[in-house]
Scaffold this motif. Structure first.
Motif, mmCIF file in Angstrom:
data_model
loop_
_atom_site.group_PDB
_atom_site.id
_atom_site.type_symbol
_atom_site.label_atom_id
_atom_site.label_comp_id
_atom_site.label_asym_id
_atom_site.label_seq_id
_atom_site.Cartn_x
_atom_site.Cartn_y
_atom_site.Cartn_z
ATOM 1 N N ALA A 210 36.302 42.648 23.406
ATOM 2 C CA ALA A 210 36.992 43.948 23.862
ATOM 3 C C ALA A 210 36.088 44.788 24.251
ATOM 4 N N LEU A 211 34.781 45.207 23.284
ATOM 5 C CA LEU A 211 33.588 46.021 23.481
ATOM 6 C C LEU A 211 33.040 45.905 25.136
ATOM 7 N N VAL A 212 33.054 44.670 25.280
ATOM 8 C CA VAL A 212 31.963 44.413 26.420
ATOM 9 C C VAL A 212 32.879 44.680 27.590
ATOM 10 N N ARG A 213 34.059 44.523 27.397
ATOM 11 C CA ARG A 213 35.069 44.759 28.848
ATOM 12 C C ARG A 213 35.301 46.304 28.729
ATOM 13 N N GLY A 214 35.372 46.857 27.734
ATOM 14 C CA GLY A 214 35.442 48.517 27.811
ATOM 15 C C GLY A 214 34.139 49.143 28.353
ATOM 16 N N LEU A 215 32.772 48.471 27.917
ATOM 17 C CA LEU A 215 31.475 48.978 28.387
ATOM 18 C C LEU A 215 31.567 48.514 29.875
ATOM 19 N N THR A 216 32.025 47.530 30.465
ATOM 20 C CA THR A 216 31.927 46.974 31.699
ATOM 21 C C THR A 216 32.375 48.125 32.735
ATOM 22 N N PRO A 217 31.472 48.753 33.762
ATOM 23 C CA PRO A 217 31.875 49.768 34.475
ATOM 24 C C PRO A 217 33.026 49.105 35.451
ATOM 25 N N PRO A 218 33.964 49.953 35.670
ATOM 26 C CA PRO A 218 35.198 49.354 36.555
ATOM 27 C C PRO A 218 34.578 49.020 37.857
ATOM 28 N N GLU A 219 35.015 48.020 38.390
ATOM 29 C CA GLU A 219 34.456 47.332 39.574
ATOM 30 C C GLU A 219 34.811 48.201 40.818
ATOM 31 N N ARG A 220 33.788 48.620 41.477
ATOM 32 C CA ARG A 220 33.821 49.721 42.447
ATOM 33 C C ARG A 220 34.132 48.912 43.903
ATOM 34 N N GLN B 203 28.596 61.721 23.165
ATOM 35 C CA GLN B 203 28.334 60.383 23.261
ATOM 36 C C GLN B 203 29.266 59.531 22.554
ATOM 37 N N PHE B 204 29.765 60.102 21.235
ATOM 38 C CA PHE B 204 30.863 59.542 20.486
ATOM 39 C C PHE B 204 31.908 59.375 21.509
ATOM 40 N N GLU B 205 32.379 60.415 22.090
ATOM 41 C CA GLU B 205 33.561 59.994 23.238
ATOM 42 C C GLU B 205 33.416 58.912 24.165
ATOM 43 N N PHE B 206 32.150 58.803 24.528
ATOM 44 C CA PHE B 206 31.932 58.021 25.589
ATOM 45 C C PHE B 206 32.011 56.505 24.957
ATOM 46 N N GLY B 207 31.442 56.275 23.651
ATOM 47 C CA GLY B 207 31.644 54.991 23.038
ATOM 48 C C GLY B 207 33.168 54.925 22.666
ATOM 49 N N LEU B 208 33.829 55.856 22.262
ATOM 50 C CA LEU B 208 35.088 55.749 21.766
ATOM 51 C C LEU B 208 36.094 55.284 23.155
ATOM 52 N N ASN B 209 35.648 55.948 24.238
ATOM 53 C CA ASN B 209 36.508 55.685 25.471
ATOM 54 C C ASN B 209 36.406 54.243 25.709
ATOM 55 N N ALA B 210 35.091 53.780 25.759
ATOM 56 C CA ALA B 210 34.667 52.356 26.331
ATOM 57 C C ALA B 210 35.464 51.612 25.121
ATOM 58 N N LEU B 211 35.331 51.735 23.937
ATOM 59 C CA LEU B 211 36.210 50.692 22.938
ATOM 60 C C LEU B 211 37.718 50.684 23.118
ATOM 61 N N VAL B 212 38.217 51.747 23.227
ATOM 62 C CA VAL B 212 39.589 51.900 23.517
ATOM 63 C C VAL B 212 40.102 51.251 24.410
ATOM 64 N N ARG B 213 39.436 51.388 25.618
ATOM 65 C CA ARG B 213 39.499 50.863 27.013
ATOM 66 C C ARG B 213 39.626 49.376 26.584
ATOM 67 N N GLY B 214 38.638 48.872 26.053
ATOM 68 C CA GLY B 214 38.361 47.240 26.016
ATOM 69 C C GLY B 214 39.555 46.894 24.794
ATOM 70 N N LEU B 215 40.302 47.685 23.986
ATOM 71 C CA LEU B 215 41.164 47.127 23.114
ATOM 72 C C LEU B 215 42.264 47.275 23.618
#
Lengths: 220, 220
Positions: A210-220, B203-215
DNA sequence: ACCTGAACACCGTTCAAGT
DNA sequence: ACCTGAACACCGTTCAAGT
């Protein structure tokens, strides 16, 4: 009978930290005292202070020793971003579960020494190669590290704190669960019973995915 | 002159824990000793042990007190999954940065008491409503909590450990950065300089966004 | 340079009493 | 039921010496 056959290998910061980690691994954090450490090294307590300024520095040494065990050679520059990141996270997790008793120290102290920062640099490089802006990469590595630490903590539980009041961690957790009213904690009870069917490793992989998916920048 | 005007409000677990948290907030974790706590309450150390079995239980009480401050009323059942999750995470972060000195205790001890578990239940409900399988929801909440704790730690730094060896956290961090060779730690140095331009909250919002997107489960 | 001895100012906690 | 007194078995660390 020239010299006593004592283990007088001469003290050093390195030897002190190693022995400290050995004690922590074998008997837990509470067993690590300057006095105990000294006696284990066949030396008077004050001898340690010539090589280590204080106990906090000893903790820093332990953090460095543990973090240095992370196999940084796992990073394959040719692999895709998500694979590299997951591999690095797994390598981190491995050393944490190998030193469960040291986990609170590692988790609580941000890495201060070069040895402890080397794996951080590796992670940052991966993130940069993955297109994460430099300004965000520190949070990102913090999040990944936090995930790994959180997963490791779930797995090893803390024997720190309550020494052992006649109950294993599982027992205690079960006892807590028993006191929770099903009306107030339906989700918690459901999750607790469901989770026992899955390995901790599977849970970690879920979170990591989940985390890596969220961190991966959306493919452009 | 019937009775002394002492603050003899009678001891109680609640009053003890409150005073303990007050000491930790004001002077840090190391200032919290059973003896100091007792004297602050105008009582002999052993009096505490009638209400609290040991110091570990005191820590559990602190965890509960802090976690209970989380405003669970923020959860709006009608809002979309990701908004609910983010709101809950932000509420958690707020109480952590309000009690920076208590952070190591909260982070190290998994919640044991009903008061500390109530926010966990809220998070689990959100995750369940969001379609996360029950078996995965505990890791998920762990990950979110870990992110919050990690972000909070970045923000507050630890005054635990090294008491104060004549250097503020920023000084120390800068000193560490100065000792790092640019060849070995290029990413770390770049990230460190870039990060100072952004607020911790961003920074927190960045991490939170990534995580929630991944989840968030892929839309079906 | 490297280690020791003795002491200081603390800890958490047990155990037997007091009221 | 609630609190106290005195003691036990520890802590980390300073300071002055020893070799």
């Amino acid at each position: 009978m020239a010299e006593e056959p004592r283990e007088r290998t001469a003290l050093s910061r390195r030897r002190i930290v190693q022995e400290a980690l050995r004690i922590v691994d074998a008997e837990g954090l509470r067993a690590l005292t300057m006095r105990r450490l000294a006696s284990e090294l066949g030396v008077v307590p004050m001898a340690l202070y010539y090589h280590v300024p204080n106990k906090a520095a000893l903790y820093d040494g332990i953090v460095e020793a543990v973090m240095s065990e992370i196999d940084i050679s796992v990073d394959d520059l040719a692999a895709p971003f998500d694979q590299r990141l997951k591999k690095a996270a797994r390598a981190y997790r491995e050393v944490l579960v190998a030193h469960p008793n040291a986990l609170p120290v590692v988790a609580d102290r941000s890495p201060n020494t070069t040895g402890a920062l080397r794996p951080v640099e590796t992670m940052l490089r991966i993130l940069r190669d993955g297109g994460i802006p430099a300004a965000d990469s520190l949070v990102a590595v913090n999040v990944v590290a936090a995930l790994v630490q959180g997963a490791a903590r779930m797995e090893v539980q803390d024997d720190l704190g309550t020494p052992q009041e006649g109950c294993s961690p599982e027992e205690q957790q079960a006892r807590v669960a028993a006191t929770l009213s099903p009306e107030e904690f339906p989700c918690l009870l459901e999750a607790a019973s469901a989770v026992s069917e899955f390995s901790y490793e599977a849970q970690f992989e879920f979170g990591l995915n989940a985390l890596v998916r969220g961190l991966t920048p959306p493919e452009r």
